[in-house]
Design an enzyme around this catalytic site. Sequence first.
Site, PDB file in Angstrom:
ATOM      1  N   HIS A 118       0.819  -1.200   0.000  1.00  0.00           N
ATOM      2  CA  HIS A 118       0.000   0.000   0.000  1.00  0.00           C
ATOM      3  C   HIS A 118       0.861   1.262   0.000  1.00  0.00           C
ATOM      4  O   HIS A 118       0.575   2.228  -0.731  1.00  0.00           O
ATOM      5  CB  HIS A 118      -0.922  -0.015   1.219  1.00  0.00           C
ATOM      6  N   GLU A 140      -3.707   8.402   6.820  1.00  0.00           N
ATOM      7  CA  GLU A 140      -4.740   7.477   6.356  1.00  0.00           C
ATOM      8  C   GLU A 140      -5.060   6.436   7.433  1.00  0.00           C
ATOM      9  O   GLU A 140      -6.218   6.060   7.620  1.00  0.00           O
ATOM     10  CB  GLU A 140      -4.284   6.794   5.065  1.00  0.00           C
ATOM     11  N   GLU A 153       2.185   1.765  -3.427  1.00  0.00           N
ATOM     12  CA  GLU A 153       1.145   2.267  -4.331  1.00  0.00           C
ATOM     13  C   GLU A 153       1.060   3.787  -4.266  1.00  0.00           C
ATOM     14  O   GLU A 153       0.940   4.466  -5.294  1.00  0.00           O
ATOM     15  CB  GLU A 153      -0.197   1.629  -3.953  1.00  0.00           C
ATOM     16  N   HIS A 154       1.137   4.335  -3.066  1.00  0.00           N
ATOM     17  CA  HIS A 154       1.163   5.790  -2.907  1.00  0.00           C
ATOM     18  C   HIS A 154       2.409   6.398  -3.543  1.00  0.00           C
ATOM     19  O   HIS A 154       2.349   7.402  -4.256  1.00  0.00           O
ATOM     20  CB  HIS A 154       1.164   6.154  -1.413  1.00  0.00           C
TER      21      HIS A 154
END
Length: 413
Positions: A34, A114, A37-38
């Site tokens: 994740h 997040e 991905e950012h």
Amino acid sequence: MVTEYLPSVRSASVGVWVGVGSRDEGPTVAGAAHFLEHLLFKSTPTRTAVDIAQAVDAVGGELNAFTAKEHTCYYAHVLDNDLELAVDLVSDVVLNGRCAIDDVEVERDVVLEEIAMRDDDPEDALADQFLSAVFGDHPVGRPVIGSVQSVSEMTRAQLHSFHQRRYTPERMVVAVAGNIDHDEVVALVRQHFGPRLVRGNRAVPPRKGAGRVTGKPRLTLANRDAEQTHVYLGVRTPGRHWKHRWALTVLNTALGGGLSSRLFQQVRESRGLAYSVYSSQDMFSDTGALSVYAACLPERFAEVARVTADVLQDVARDGIAESECRIAKGSLRGGLVLGLEDSSSRMNRIGRGELNYAEHRSIDRTLQELDEVTLDEVNAVARRLLGKTYGAAVLGPYSSKKSLPQQLRAMTG
């Protein structure tokens, strides 16, 4: 590569599906997929983050990504005339994202924000706790987003290594849907993937397995002074390659998948005990979960737990009725077709299907498989699964598990 031509639209959706997700991480780098991905959107050798954003905004398009337990998808949705730009942007990000040290530090703060946002949403936070309660130390039980500790300690070298080792063309599916031509898409992908495409390399086959999950599901409690009590409870199921997966989907829909479902009618409509109540499925390659979620006032939690337990026990013992099976199949049939009316949903369907099954499953074939599900099959699945030990996660104003409803504690062993 897989494409679908949709002559009635003026758009194109491009997705690069990478067969790498959070279950492929070691515990010390939980959240790496994740985080990466950012990070890949921050810069490439030829584009800054601003360049990428301006290129998309200039054509009114969308460029984004999402990470799951077993895959990551980078996608763009644009006008059909901007197909080449979409392929260029998505491939550049996926293949050439730089993982620059300065970008790592900036995006680390974004990911931590997040996580904080997830923790502030009881439903999202509890969903992660539930999977941990059901799967324990198995990799699918870890949150996709990672933890504050793992994200805070992750280094640029670890993220760069994860990118270089995992993001290879053999693990990728390029899916494109819309007003496009297959041969043109193939040519564009060949051009932008270039030397990464090594002749003779074979695609990594779809994940399979028998679900080596050890240990019993358990009950977890998050003590929080909240206005509502939130609960997830459910059982382990076989994975997406199980021959009865469509019967399981019908069962899920009949239990809590719509306004006429057992849980919605019994918990909300008949008794007014909760505003939100539903059932859902998590399906992975080798295992899965069938779960129920409800949110209610703390003083109503005991009654919600009792009614929910009664519904699950009744269905486990007696099954669902023919009318419930028929309605559930009709709901799934309509939802499947109506949900595929734009190029993005079509791209998601064909990309996910190719990655998970290494084949294209037509809508007609899927509808046929659904139609072939029988009431006896659904009820056999209910007897097999709903009598098992449940895992559960509760969030609310409770100081100990002893203060939770007896029915819930009994179901979780």
